[in-house]
Design a protein around this motif. Structure first.
Motif, PDB file in Angstrom:
ATOM      1  N   ALA A  88       0.856  -1.204   0.000  1.00  0.00           N
ATOM      2  CA  ALA A  88       0.000   0.000   0.000  1.00  0.00           C
ATOM      3  C   ALA A  88       0.886   1.246   0.000  1.00  0.00           C
ATOM      4  N   HIS A  89       0.361   2.330  -0.516  1.00  0.00           N
ATOM      5  CA  HIS A  89       1.110   3.593  -0.554  1.00  0.00           C
ATOM      6  C   HIS A  89       0.766   4.398   0.696  1.00  0.00           C
ATOM      7  N   PRO A  90       1.569   5.351   1.129  1.00  0.00           N
ATOM      8  CA  PRO A  90       2.819   5.817   0.535  1.00  0.00           C
ATOM      9  C   PRO A  90       3.981   4.850   0.796  1.00  0.00           C
ATOM     10  N   HIS A  91       5.048   5.052  -0.022  1.00  0.00           N
ATOM     11  CA  HIS A  91       6.283   4.293   0.176  1.00  0.00           C
ATOM     12  C   HIS A  91       7.361   5.238   0.694  1.00  0.00           C
ATOM     13  N   GLU A  92       8.274   4.652   1.455  1.00  0.00           N
ATOM     14  CA  GLU A  92       9.322   5.492   2.060  1.00  0.00           C
ATOM     15  C   GLU A  92      10.679   5.006   1.563  1.00  0.00           C
ATOM     16  N   SER A  93      11.569   5.966   1.269  1.00  0.00           N
ATOM     17  CA  SER A  93      12.900   5.570   0.800  1.00  0.00           C
ATOM     18  C   SER A  93      13.698   4.995   1.967  1.00  0.00           C
ATOM     19  N   ILE A  98      12.352  10.420   1.754  1.00  0.00           N
ATOM     20  CA  ILE A  98      11.301  10.601   0.737  1.00  0.00           C
ATOM     21  C   ILE A  98      10.094   9.747   1.105  1.00  0.00           C
ATOM     22  N   VAL A  99       8.914  10.370   1.078  1.00  0.00           N
ATOM     23  CA  VAL A  99       7.674   9.600   1.241  1.00  0.00           C
ATOM     24  C   VAL A  99       6.848   9.904  -0.003  1.00  0.00           C
ATOM     25  N   LEU A 135      14.764   5.715  -6.152  1.00  0.00           N
ATOM     26  CA  LEU A 135      15.593   6.435  -7.118  1.00  0.00           C
ATOM     27  C   LEU A 135      15.603   7.933  -6.811  1.00  0.00           C
ATOM     28  N   LEU A 136      14.452   8.476  -6.465  1.00  0.00           N
ATOM     29  CA  LEU A 136      14.382   9.910  -6.151  1.00  0.00           C
ATOM     30  C   LEU A 136      15.265  10.220  -4.944  1.00  0.00           C
ATOM     31  N   ARG A 168      11.391  14.837   3.739  1.00  0.00           N
ATOM     32  CA  ARG A 168      11.469  15.026   5.190  1.00  0.00           C
ATOM     33  C   ARG A 168      12.163  16.354   5.538  1.00  0.00           C
ATOM     34  N   ASP A 169      13.169  16.758   4.765  1.00  0.00           N
ATOM     35  CA  ASP A 169      13.916  17.970   5.109  1.00  0.00           C
ATOM     36  C   ASP A 169      13.337  19.217   4.422  1.00  0.00           C
TER      37      ASP A 169
END
Ligand code: AGP
Length: 614
Positions: A88-93, A98-99, A135-136, A168-169
């Motif tokens: 399920a989304h969201p995905h976290e790096s 990154i979310v 990748l992002l 996040r930043d």
């Protein structure tokens, strides 16, 4: 497929996002999730199930003392990776910076994943989306600049995507990118929002920015900035969407589908009055074609998917019946691309899509445009991709349709297409004044006749209850009723999950009749016209094989009762316009069969309202 919602402002982001997801749940509903910025951190909550369950879980979760003021949410229709909480989304790096959530399909996901895994990045889901997320994060770590990381990401991924991202930043920002999948952005009253579907934003504003192919957006409390995939800033004009948010509300109805069935007489009145006067077509203001164009056209193609394709088939029959010098056909969008569609000036293609976002129909329209074919679009959503990409775009005035099974948009499309056909033939000098007056008069009488059918709902409900234990249904008809058989069968498949087939009645004895027995119900469409007797012969053949028979017949045709177990009557119409009326009892029948069987009518399993993948 999939519904996206993002919010950044001063209010409680979780309420805005949950409300927005609930409004878009029909786009996909196998799992849902959101990510909220809570002070310094971003917290995600995900579930397998519906938005109502997500809401419960969010309420039970510890999100800290202060209400989150930004966040993103998603309701999923799975493509890559099973229906699990992890997918399920969201995905976290992996670095946590990154979310990201996504609607679409990233076609080179495997390749990206292999490369990143070789670098030691550990993936946790089976989705294509996670490859964009990881990748992002890598690109952002390398360059330290969001816009440049976003442009590199968009250049590296292939396929269709609407992406919405929290960094996040970068606490005061939400970033979006679009290629292929819809995304609408808005700013109102110190808040910026984004969504897949404009109806999710109407509680906040009607001024909407529809993101174009190849655009990136940066949302802050103060406004929305837009960039191309080359990183260059873009000026964008908002579009005012006239829809009212209560139009997307269920009101006192148990289901959106039932409400939308009832809205049809009004929808038809608006549509007919907008484009006709008492005896003639009047599309001069809405249809901007060079005056001589139609005289040079030799081929007309109606192109669409699903129910919109059946509307196309009705229009195709009408046009062909009125002008034997034209080569007219209806195609499903996904097959149109494989045909030799012709090239250049002598071909007119008409693309029909309720949502204006159906991937196959968009591809078909792009192919036609690239070959120099003249194009017209019919869509129900102003600002949708089809509406923006086809210069000559006409709006069906059905208002938002939320039930996954199309009802009022079908009749709005058929009405608008019928008027368009008359207008095009008139421009061509191929419409007699008698036919014009007869058909416009006939059209104008349809809303009241639909109302008459709606008032007979209890009879149709009783039949639906009686036949809901059938092992399946065959819908049969001839000529103008063939698209109706297809639509009647599709409605039953979609919302009742019952095997239902549609046949041109003459085809039955070439094979399908072998399936008939006392548990397979035949719904035969037999309006009182020149084909009545032929239809009744086909009905007799079915009856002789013990199949229960329901007839859809014309008021006053009492003699027909002896051919059937049950009859649904509808008022008489001009034969070409019968689909506009005959579809209403079929919709009600499917609705009540599904209700008797306890199905999830507005959100049937495995489906999504808007099919944005090919
Ligand atoms: C209709 O009940 C279906 N949900 C489906 O067949 C639909 O008509 C089809 O996906 C086309 O959608 P569109 O009109 O938005 O392009």
């Amino acid at each position: 497929m999939c519904g996206i919602m993002g919010y950044i402002g001063k209010n409680d982001a979780k309420q805005v996002i949950l409300n927005g997801l609930a409004k878009q749940e029909y786009r996909g509903y196998d799992s849902a999730g959101l990510a909220l910025r809570c002070g310094e951190s971003i917290k995600s909550v995900k579930i397998v199930g519906r938005v109502s369950e997500l809401k419960k879980l969010v309420e039970e979760s510890d999100l800290g003392e202060t209400a989150p003021v930004s966040g993103i949410g998603h309701t999923r229709w799975a493509t890559h990776g099973g229906v699990t909480v992890t997918n399920a989304h969201p995905h976290e790096s992996v670095d946590g910076n990154i979310v990201l959530l996504h609607n679409g399909i990233i076609e080179n996901a495997r390749e990206i994943r292999d490369k990143l895994e070789a670098e030691g990045i550990v993936f946790i889901s089976d989705t294509d989306t996670e490859s964009a997320c990881q990748l992002l994060a890598r690109l952002y770590r390398d360059c330290g600049d969001v816009l440049s990381a976003m442009t590199k990401l968009c250049a590296s991924i292939t396929g269709a995507f609407a992406l919405v991202i929290l960094f996040r930043d970068r606490p005061g920002e939400i970033w979006c990118a679009r290629r292929g999948s819809p995304l609408v952005v808005a700013h109102s009253d110190g808040a910026s929002l984004c969504a897949s579907d404009p109806t999710a934003l109407l509680d906040y504003t009607h001024d909407l920015f529809f993101m174009e192919e190849g655009e990136i957006a940066r949302l802050t409390e103060d406004g929305c900035g837009f960039f191309g995939f080359d990183g260059e800033p873009r000026e964008k004009q908002s579009i005012f969407l006239q829809w009212d948010s209560v139009m997307a509300d269920k009101g006192h109805y148990e289901h959106f589908m039932r409400k939308e069935i009832d809205e049809q007489p009004d929808v038809l009145r608006f549509t007919i009055e907008a484009h006709t006067d008492i005896t003639s077509v009047d599309m001069e203001k809405t249809l901007k074609l060079p005056p001589d164009l139609m005289r040079g056209i030799s081929r007309v193609q109606f192109v669409a998917c699903g129910t919109s394709y059946y509307a196309a088939a009705v229009a195709c029959n009408l046009m062909e019946s009125l002008d034997d010098t034209l080569n007219v056909r209806a195609d499903v969008s996904s097959e149109y691309r494989y045909r030799n569609i012709g090239r250049g000036d002598d071909t007119l293609a008409i693309f029909i899509s309720q949502s204006g976002e159906t991937a196959d129909t968009l591809s078909a329209a792009r192919i036609a445009k690239s070959k120099g074919v003249h194009c017209i679009a019919i869509t129900n959503v102003r600002g949708s991709t089809l509406d923006r990409e086809v210069d000559n775009s006409l709006l069906s005035l059905a208002g938002p349709e939320i039930g996954v099974a199309a009802t009022k948009t079908f009749t709005a499309q058929v009405a608008l297409l019928s008027i368009l056909v008359l207008q095009l033939l008139k421009l061509r000098g191929a419409l007699s004044a008698t036919d014009e007056a007869r058909l416009i008069g006939g059209l104008r009488s349809i809303p009241a006749k639909q109302q008459a059918v709606l008032s007979r709902e209890n009879d149709i409900k009783a039949l639906a209850e009686k036949y809901s234990d059938s092992k399946g249904f065959f819908f049969i008809g001839r000529r103008e009723s063939v698209p109706l058989t297809l639509e009647g069968a599709l409605k039953l498949k979609e919302i009742a999950y019952l095997p239902s087939e549609a046949y041109a009645a003459g085809e039955m004895k070439h094979g399908p009749i072998a399936m008939l027995d006392e548990k397979l119900t035949v719904v035969a469409i037999v309006p009182q016209n020149d084909l009545r007797e032929k239809m009744l012969s086909n009905v007799a053949e079915c009856r002789a094989r013990n199949a229960p028979i329901i007839l859809l017949a014309t008021d006053g045709d009492e003699g027909i009762k002896s051919f059937a177990n049950d009859v649904i009557f509808a008022p008489a119409t001009e034969k070409e316009l019968f689909p506009l009326l005959g579809v209403v009892p079929l919709q009600l029948f499917a609705y009540h069969v599904a209700k008797t069987l306890g199905r999830d009518i507005d959100m049937p399993r495995n489906l999504a309202k808007s099919v944005t993948v090919e």
